[in-house]
Design an enzyme around this catalytic site. Structure first.
Site, PDB file in Angstrom:
ATOM      1  N   PHE A   1      47.698 -47.688  13.627  1.00 41.60           N
ATOM      2  CA  PHE A   1      46.711 -47.353  12.609  1.00 41.60           C
ATOM      3  C   PHE A   1      47.131 -48.064  11.326  1.00 41.60           C
ATOM      4  CE2 PHE A   1      44.776 -44.593   9.376  1.00 41.60           C
ATOM      5  CZ  PHE A   1      43.482 -44.493   9.878  1.00 41.60           C
TER       6      PHE A   1
ATOM      7  N   ASP B   1      54.565 -41.425  15.628  1.00 41.58           N
ATOM      8  CA  ASP B   1      53.350 -40.885  15.016  1.00 41.58           C
ATOM      9  C   ASP B   1      52.569 -40.168  16.112  1.00 41.58           C
ATOM     10  OD1 ASP B   1      50.721 -40.502  14.091  1.00 41.58           O
ATOM     11  OD2 ASP B   1      50.831 -42.219  12.748  1.00 41.58           O
TER      12      ASP B   1
ATOM     13  N   TYR C   1      44.585 -32.118  11.391  1.00 36.60           N
ATOM     14  CA  TYR C   1      43.140 -31.892  11.311  1.00 36.60           C
ATOM     15  C   TYR C   1      42.382 -32.424  12.527  1.00 36.60           C
ATOM     16  CZ  TYR C   1      43.777 -36.494   9.068  1.00 36.60           C
ATOM     17  OH  TYR C   1      44.167 -37.774   8.765  1.00 36.60           O
ATOM     18  N   LYS C   2      43.087 -32.977  13.504  1.00 35.22           N
ATOM     19  CA  LYS C   2      42.425 -33.449  14.711  1.00 35.22           C
ATOM     20  C   LYS C   2      42.444 -32.347  15.776  1.00 35.22           C
ATOM     21  CE  LYS C   2      43.241 -38.404  13.955  1.00 35.22           C
ATOM     22  NZ  LYS C   2      43.731 -38.374  12.575  1.00 35.22           N
TER      23      LYS C   2
ATOM     24  N   ARG D   1      33.988 -44.523  20.433  1.00 36.22           N
ATOM     25  CA  ARG D   1      35.149 -43.674  20.681  1.00 36.22           C
ATOM     26  C   ARG D   1      34.712 -42.225  20.830  1.00 36.22           C
ATOM     27  NH1 ARG D   1      40.325 -42.835  16.756  1.00 36.22           N
ATOM     28  NH2 ARG D   1      38.706 -41.773  15.584  1.00 36.22           N
TER      29      ARG D   1
END
Length: 410
Positions: A139, A208, A233-234, A384
């Site tokens: 990312f 990560d 938050y995922k 996605r």
């Protein structure tokens, strides 16, 4: 080609047999098929009332007394201990606070400092450790942070594909920053094998976990990971901008030298001493005053795992079943050649999302969202879809594939 009625019937049967089906009722959902939990998880239904209590009573009535009486001061470690089992860690090694980016910076610089200290006569001796390897598919923020950390520590930065890391390691490698799951493709990387390879080279592994925590087993303690970070938050459903976390393996904590030594990580935070002295344990990962409102919203969101006795193993089993079924439905409904899965078919290499390469992917996703199927788009050509097993069902999966086929045909 399977008939839609056949797969729809199979979806009903799978939902009826789903051991996690009851957990769905603990979230605020509607008629939208929400497959974007790998970007922002759905709202657990009990969170608003808990946040209202924090605002009205803890802040509104108790005010500053809440730092002690409501447990605000110790919340980063307490919530870290709640989160720890979801990433395979024992208590006392996870602290919650700051953003993923800030925690990546802390972890990576601390890893390099430990490696360079080793080279000055510590446990691991040899040439100066002046190289950082970073996941070449990472990312973007992780890459930016790694570049800055390299400049700060006098290291060279070398982007390497995760599969090529073992061959790229050398006696100058200080630290390696890797993503457990690739955010674009959903590929799950070999955390145990890559961590072992990094250790064999005398370096430190920083992982990560943003796209794996809460979706699949991680095993930080089991596999000897040095340092790890992740957002909440995922798949952990902590809410937009909820604080991230930092894992520091217990035996490394006395050597963890944070580049951001704030007053919250001081051994005597209220001593107001001019010289910094780090606290012991995971508290060393703290910096400044914690974001109490978002932190306690996350605390409430984690109740879903406790109150429903949800196991990560059960979540992983359903995740694989959901993604398998979605790929079957896409294969049955979508004309050949219209999309291509870039997510590995092998379970051992798949996270909890499916990425489909598609012409005009951005426009296609826009039309899907208009038709009530929410995923997201990653440039230049990837659709996605994220599958959060706590609230996504098999009927959602079948509908998403059916709407995708109609959208592509239109």
């Amino acid at each position: 080609m399977s008939e839609p009625t056949s797969l729809a019937g199979e979806a009903e049967q799978l939902d009826a047999a789903d051991g996690l089906a009851a957990v769905r009722g603990r979230f605020v959902l509607d008629d939208v098929t929400y497959l974007d939990g790998n970007s922002l998880g759905a709202l657990p239904a009990h969170v608003p009332a808990r946040v209202a209590d924090v605002v009205r009573r803890q802040w509104g009535e108790l005010r500053i007394r809440s730092w002690e009486e409501s447990g605000w001061w110790t919340a980063p470690e307490r919530i870290g201990d709640r989160l720890a089992p979801l990433v395979g860690a024992a208590a006392g090694q996870v602290v919650v606070g700051d953003s993923t980016s800030v925690n990546v910076f802390k972890a990576l610089v601390a890893a390099v400092r430990m490696a360079q200290e080793d080279g000055r006569g510590g446990a691991r001796t040899g040439p100066v450790r002046d190289e950082i390897l970073v996941d070449a598919t990472t990312f973007p923020t992780d890459g930016y942070i790694a570049e800055s950390a390299a400049r700060m520590t006098g290291c060279a930065l070398r982007p390497v594909a995760p599969a090529e890391v073992p061959g790229a390691l050398g006696d100058r490698t200080a630290a390696v920053l890797l993503n457990h799951v690739d955010y674009r493709s959903g590929r799950l990387h070999d955390l145990p094998g890559l961590t072992a390879a990094v250790h064999a080279a005398g370096a430190y592994a920083v992982w990560d976990l943003c796209h794996s925590a809460g979706a699949l087993p991680v095993g930080l303690d089991e596999h000897g990971v040095d340092l790890a970070v992740g957002c909440t938050y995922k798949y952990l459903n902590g809410g937009p901008g909820s604080p991230a976390y930092l894992y520091v393996r217990r035996d490394l904590q006395p050597r963890f030298d944070s580049p951001l030594p704030g007053w919250n990580s001081h051994a005597e935070p209220f001593g107001m001493r001019p010289a910094y002295a780090p606290a012991s344990g995971a508290v060393r990962g703290r910096v400044g005053t914690p974001d109490i409102l978002s932190l306690l919203a996350l605390d409430a969101a984690l109740d879903v795992w406790d109150e429903d006795a949800v196991s990560v193993a059960a979540v992983r089993a359903k995740s694989l079943a959901l993604t398998d079924f979605f790929l079957r439905c896409v294969g049955a409904y979508v004309p050949d050649g219209r999309v291509e899965s870039v997510t590995p078919a092998a379970h051992a290499e798949r996270g909890s999302q499916v990425a489909l390469r598609c012409d005009d992917a951005g426009e296609v996703m826009k039309r899907l969202i208009e038709r009530g199927v929410v995923g997201d788009y990653r440039a230049p050509d990837v659709l996605r879809f994220g599958f959060t097993p706590l609230y996504v069902g098999f009927a959602d999966v079948e509908r998403a594939a059916r709407v995708l086929a109609r959208t592509l045909a239109g």
